[in-house]
Scaffold this motif. Structure first.
Motif, PDB file in Angstrom:
ATOM      1  N   PRO A  59       0.789  -1.236   0.000  1.00  0.00           N
ATOM      2  CA  PRO A  59       0.000   0.000   0.000  1.00  0.00           C
ATOM      3  C   PRO A  59       0.823   1.290   0.000  1.00  0.00           C
ATOM      4  O   PRO A  59       0.379   2.299  -0.541  1.00  0.00           O
ATOM      5  CB  PRO A  59      -0.834  -0.112   1.279  1.00  0.00           C
ATOM      6  CG  PRO A  59      -0.978  -1.582   1.497  1.00  0.00           C
ATOM      7  CD  PRO A  59       0.343  -2.164   1.045  1.00  0.00           C
ATOM      8  N   ASP A  60       2.031   1.290   0.563  1.00  0.00           N
ATOM      9  CA  ASP A  60       2.841   2.507   0.653  1.00  0.00           C
ATOM     10  C   ASP A  60       3.718   2.756  -0.568  1.00  0.00           C
ATOM     11  O   ASP A  60       4.475   3.725  -0.596  1.00  0.00           O
ATOM     12  CB  ASP A  60       3.744   2.445   1.892  1.00  0.00           C
ATOM     13  CG  ASP A  60       2.949   2.396   3.180  1.00  0.00           C
ATOM     14  OD1 ASP A  60       1.823   2.921   3.200  1.00  0.00           O
ATOM     15  OD2 ASP A  60       3.455   1.834   4.163  1.00  0.00           O
ATOM     16  N   ARG A  72      -7.132   7.301  -6.273  1.00  0.00           N
ATOM     17  CA  ARG A  72      -6.587   7.001  -4.949  1.00  0.00           C
ATOM     18  C   ARG A  72      -5.499   5.953  -5.042  1.00  0.00           C
ATOM     19  O   ARG A  72      -5.421   5.197  -6.010  1.00  0.00           O
ATOM     20  CB  ARG A  72      -7.676   6.547  -3.982  1.00  0.00           C
ATOM     21  CG  ARG A  72      -8.191   5.128  -4.225  1.00  0.00           C
ATOM     22  CD  ARG A  72      -9.010   4.646  -3.035  1.00  0.00           C
ATOM     23  NE  ARG A  72      -9.611   3.348  -3.229  1.00  0.00           N
ATOM     24  CZ  ARG A  72      -9.034   2.180  -2.911  1.00  0.00           C
ATOM     25  NH1 ARG A  72      -7.802   2.154  -2.429  1.00  0.00           N
ATOM     26  NH2 ARG A  72      -9.666   1.043  -3.100  1.00  0.00           N
ATOM     27  N   THR A  75      -4.759   0.999  -0.058  1.00  0.00           N
ATOM     28  CA  THR A  75      -4.872   1.071   1.396  1.00  0.00           C
ATOM     29  C   THR A  75      -4.595  -0.322   1.968  1.00  0.00           C
ATOM     30  O   THR A  75      -4.583  -1.313   1.228  1.00  0.00           O
ATOM     31  CB  THR A  75      -6.290   1.511   1.831  1.00  0.00           C
ATOM     32  OG1 THR A  75      -7.220   0.461   1.481  1.00  0.00           O
ATOM     33  CG2 THR A  75      -6.706   2.812   1.150  1.00  0.00           C
ATOM     34  N   THR A  76      -4.418  -0.381   3.267  1.00  0.00           N
ATOM     35  CA  THR A  76      -4.207  -1.689   3.898  1.00  0.00           C
ATOM     36  C   THR A  76      -5.454  -2.565   3.749  1.00  0.00           C
ATOM     37  O   THR A  76      -5.341  -3.782   3.713  1.00  0.00           O
ATOM     38  CB  THR A  76      -3.831  -1.537   5.385  1.00  0.00           C
ATOM     39  OG1 THR A  76      -4.813  -0.728   6.030  1.00  0.00           O
ATOM     40  CG2 THR A  76      -2.463  -0.898   5.537  1.00  0.00           C
ATOM     41  N   ASP A  77      -6.633  -1.963   3.648  1.00  0.00           N
ATOM     42  CA  ASP A  77      -7.852  -2.750   3.429  1.00  0.00           C
ATOM     43  C   ASP A  77      -7.811  -3.493   2.100  1.00  0.00           C
ATOM     44  O   ASP A  77      -8.410  -4.562   1.960  1.00  0.00           O
ATOM     45  CB  ASP A  77      -9.097  -1.858   3.472  1.00  0.00           C
ATOM     46  CG  ASP A  77      -9.504  -1.490   4.882  1.00  0.00           C
ATOM     47  OD1 ASP A  77      -9.019  -2.137   5.837  1.00  0.00           O
ATOM     48  OD2 ASP A  77     -10.298  -0.543   5.038  1.00  0.00           O
TER      49      ASP A  77
END
Length: 191
Positions: A59-60, A72, A75-77
């Motif tokens: 995610p990063d 976007r 994300t961790t989700d």
């Protein structure tokens, strides 16, 4: 200010993150190539002239590289089990495959073997963090692993913080490793 790290010494991205040695953040991308075995993850888009190679990233990834994403970023989700398959596409694919239409963001790509929701577009000219990469689709690592039915090792990327140098960080990495995992490290490579 971004360096690649010898990831096998750490075991996991979470271990490296917990060391908090890199003020600028840590991310990863899957390592794909003949020396690691396993198929390259490819997706087929109906009407496309060729299968598209995709690259699984953490995610990063885009934030460590300081790359703005239209739409976007991940994300961790997006990494959790059972999450919908999502992707960030290259500006090149957005232009050639989708006519630069803004409604592509949020749309589901009818790709095979997995349909993928496009959540973002990478900046123009970016095709991957390593020289010679021509990535058209980035997905979370878990999606790349699912598409290829294998678990890829990670190449770790870190952004050096203010005042940090490759030379100052390398000994701190070795010191932070548990004694059983202390091995001679390949020098960090700045990219």
């Amino acid at each position: 200010r971004v360096v690649t790290l010898p990831g096998l010494a750490f075991g996991s991205l979470e271990t490296l993150r917990s060391l908090r040695l890199f003020e600028g953040g840590v991310a990863g991308q899957v390592v794909i190539g003949d020396q690691f075995g396993g198929p390259r993850p490819l997706i087929e888009i109906p009407g496309s002239a060729r299968d598209l190679e995709l690259l699984g990233v953490t995610p990063d990834y885009f934030s460590v590289l300081r790359l703005p994403v239209m739409g976007r970023s991940f994300t961790t989700d997006d990494e959790r089990a059972g999450a919908e398959a999502v992707a960030i596409i290259s500006d090149r694919l957005w232009s050639r495959g989708f006519g630069r239409r803004s409604e592509v963001i949020g749309a589901v790509m009818p790709s095979r073997p997995v349909a993928i929701r496009i959540v973002g577009v990478a900046p123009p000219g970016f095709s991957g963090s390593r020289r010679g990469e021509r990535v058209d689709v980035w997905t979370p690592v878990s999606v790349a692993n699912r598409i290829a039915s294998t678990e890829y090792p990670l190449m770790l990327l870190a952004r050096l913080g203010t005042g940090q140098t490759v030379e100052s960080v390398t000994p701190r990495i070795v010191d932070a490793l548990p004694p059983a995992r202390r091995v001679p490290l390949t020098p960090l490579t700045q990219i």
